[in-house]
Design an enzyme around this catalytic site. Structure first.
Site, short mmCIF file in Angstrom:
data_model
loop_
_atom_site.label_atom_id
_atom_site.label_comp_id
_atom_site.label_asym_id
_atom_site.label_seq_id
_atom_site.Cartn_x
_atom_site.Cartn_y
_atom_site.Cartn_z
N SER A 123 -7.18 -20.83 -1.53
CA SER A 123 -8.64 -20.56 -1.62
C SER A 123 -9.36 -20.97 -0.24
O SER A 123 -10.49 -20.75 -0.35
CB SER A 123 -9.27 -21.25 -2.67
OG SER A 123 -8.96 -22.67 -2.60
N GLU A 156 -9.80 -11.56 -4.91
CA GLU A 156 -9.82 -11.35 -3.50
C GLU A 156 -8.43 -10.73 -2.67
O GLU A 156 -7.63 -11.78 -2.63
CB GLU A 156 -10.44 -12.53 -2.73
CG GLU A 156 -12.00 -12.89 -3.29
CD GLU A 156 -12.52 -14.14 -2.77
OE1 GLU A 156 -13.67 -14.15 -2.50
OE2 GLU A 156 -11.85 -15.02 -2.59
#
Length: 504
Positions: A123, A156
């Site tokens: 992340s 994502e």
């Protein structure tokens, strides 16, 4: 390029909460799944935990017993990396350290075939940097799931500098085949969500640090006026102050200490004191047994004004005029283009937050932005010590007559919701201009990844041309650190829109 065939084995390396969640997603989609962890016994424990969650899905009638039994057969713990040799995709969810991830993927390259997709769930680290040490970096991609992975739809799909388009497309289509909503983005610090969401936390902390409002009031305004699911203080307590601050620092450092991403000193002190949020029992709020949750500031009841004079249509707050009339308060209209103010019987003005301060004017109360003034249950007001008590009382009584609770905060330019939304819009335009993602993917990511009521571009269309840039310019004039300077992308957008409107 299509999604991976369901007969293709998928491996997950790292069996913490996120790793288990990703494995469950691939398993329920129909893939054979291998679990590996460097700690002996962890993979088997994770497989048992996933099996227990499948049982709960059956109990809730979200999965059939037959599908559960088939999934259990497809789920296998692996004793070493060689058991992953026939996998078509390996997703990593291990410690957020570059050296650890690079070492893992170098080892995986010695085991899997050259056409096996390798993916990281990082992340905060650079996908390009993790994949840079690989022999075949083109098949390396970011697959950033959000926690809890089985429940949250967003993924994502991050292309590193060396990622092949065909591999990114296969990863994207595979995530979609798993029932997720993928968005494509370039390898930029924070990707989409963690880059564009920074102002949501930063501006709340800035209001607190300037003693404009306490955490409970800021959170209440963000929820009840801004339409956000949670306020910034309660959300960071849930995430963990150390985790949230770490992401903020990572983005800030990766952008070469760009002032727009400057971390909060107040949050740093919270982390230093060990108040990490829910997991430690204390953060911005106290979660220990018997602790009382602080209440937001709510103004005492005040009488409504007999009438208001509307100068213009109030722009983004135009819905208020109908609400005022419905409340039985007379609206006297003044023909003024682009007006965003109401004149009260006191002679004072009630103005939509615009990045200026009340102290600059004789008798002004500002009110904060809302995406839906009809549905909003709370409105924030801001005024200076020089504002007349009558004007404050009339402004308070007006919104109370509309059925709203009123929170009075300090003389904060841009208030709470308005400055937050303006900065989010600005970072979104900047991201598109720099090729990070499309407008549609950014809106999707912010709505699904962090439950925003609107995507940044949806906000911008609703608020109108130039609104965000104008507010930020006023903020920048009052704080010339560069934090609020509108991006060139936002400026160009406003100018291009204006030229189109002026074209016959």
């Amino acid at each position: 390029m299509t999604a991976l065939d369901l007969s293709s084995p998928v491996a997950v390396v790292g069996t913490g909460t996120m790793g288990q969640g990703i494995a469950q997603v691939a398993l329920v989609a129909g893939h054979p799944v291998r679990l590996y962890d460097t700690v002996p016994g962890r993979a088997r424990e994770a497989a048992e935990a996933i099996a227990a969650r499948l049982d709960r899905l059956v109990a809730k009638e979200r999965l059939t017993a037959a599908d559960r039994d088939a999934a259990r057969i497809r789920l296998l713990p692996a004793e070493d990396l060689t058991a992953l040799a026939d996998c078509a995709l390996v997703v990593e969810a291990v410690l957020e350290r570059l050296d650890v991830k690079q070492e893992l993927f170098r080892a995986l390259e010695d085991v899997v075939s050259d056409d096996c997709l390798l993916a990281t769930n990082t992340s905060s680290l650079s996908v390009t940097a993790i994949g840079g040490a690989l022999r075949v970096p083109g098949r390396f991609v970011g697959l950033h799931f959000f926690n809890p992975a089985p429940l949250l739809p967003l993924v994502e799909v991050v292309s590193g500098f060396a990622t092949d388009v065909t591999c990114a497309t296969r990863a994207y289509e595979t995530a979609r085949a798993w029932g997720k909503t993928p968005v494509a983005c370039a390898d930029t610090p924070g990707f989409i969500v963690n880059r564009i969401a920074r102002p949501f936390y930063a501006e709340a902390f800035a209001v607190y640090e300037s003693q404009g409002a306490d955490p409970a009031t800021v959170d209440a305004v963000l929820r009840e006026s801004g339409g956000f699911r949670m306020g910034a203080f309660e959300l960071t307590d849930l995430i963990g102050q150390d985790v949230n601050e770490s992401v903020t620092h990572s983005v800030w450092r990766s952008f070469f200490q760009d002032v727009r991403f400057t971390p909060s000193l107040a949050q740093r002190r919270l982390v230093e004191s060990g108040r990490l949020g829910r997991k430690s029992g204390r953060g911005w709020y106290d979660y220990r047994d018997g602790a009382e949750r602080p209440e937001p500031h709510t103004a005492e009841q005040a009488g409504p004004p007999a009438y208001v004079v509307a100068e213009g249509d109030l722009g983004p707050a135009s819905d208020l005029l109908a609400l005022i009339r419905e409340a039985g308060i007379q609206v006297r209209a003044e023909d003024e283009d682009n007006g965003t103010r109401l004149v009260l019987p006191s002679g004072g003005q009630l103005v939509l937050a615009d990045g200026q301060t009340s102290v600059e004017y004789r008798d002004v109360v500002y009110f904060d932005l809302s995406p839906d003034y009809r549905e909003a249950t709370r409105i924030a007001l801001s005024h200076s010590q020089d504002t007349s008590a009558r004007t404050v009382a009339e402004a308070t009584g007006l919104f109370q007559a509309l059925g709203k609770k009123v929170s009075v905060i300090g003389d904060v330019p841009g208030m709470i919701v308005a400055r937050t939304v303006a900065r989010i819009i600005d970072l979104a335009h900047d991201a598109v201009a720099k090729g990070v993602a499309t407008e549609q993917d950014i809106d999707t990511a912010m709505r699904l990844g962090v439950n925003y009521p609107l995507g940044p571009f949806e906000w911008n269309r609703r608020l109108g041309r130039g609104w965000a840039g104008s507010l930020l310019e006023d903020l920048h004039e009052r704080d010339q650190s560069g934090r609020y300077a509108p991006s060139l992308a936002l400026y160009r957008h406003a100018c291009a829109t204006e030229k189109r409107e002026d074209t016959p």
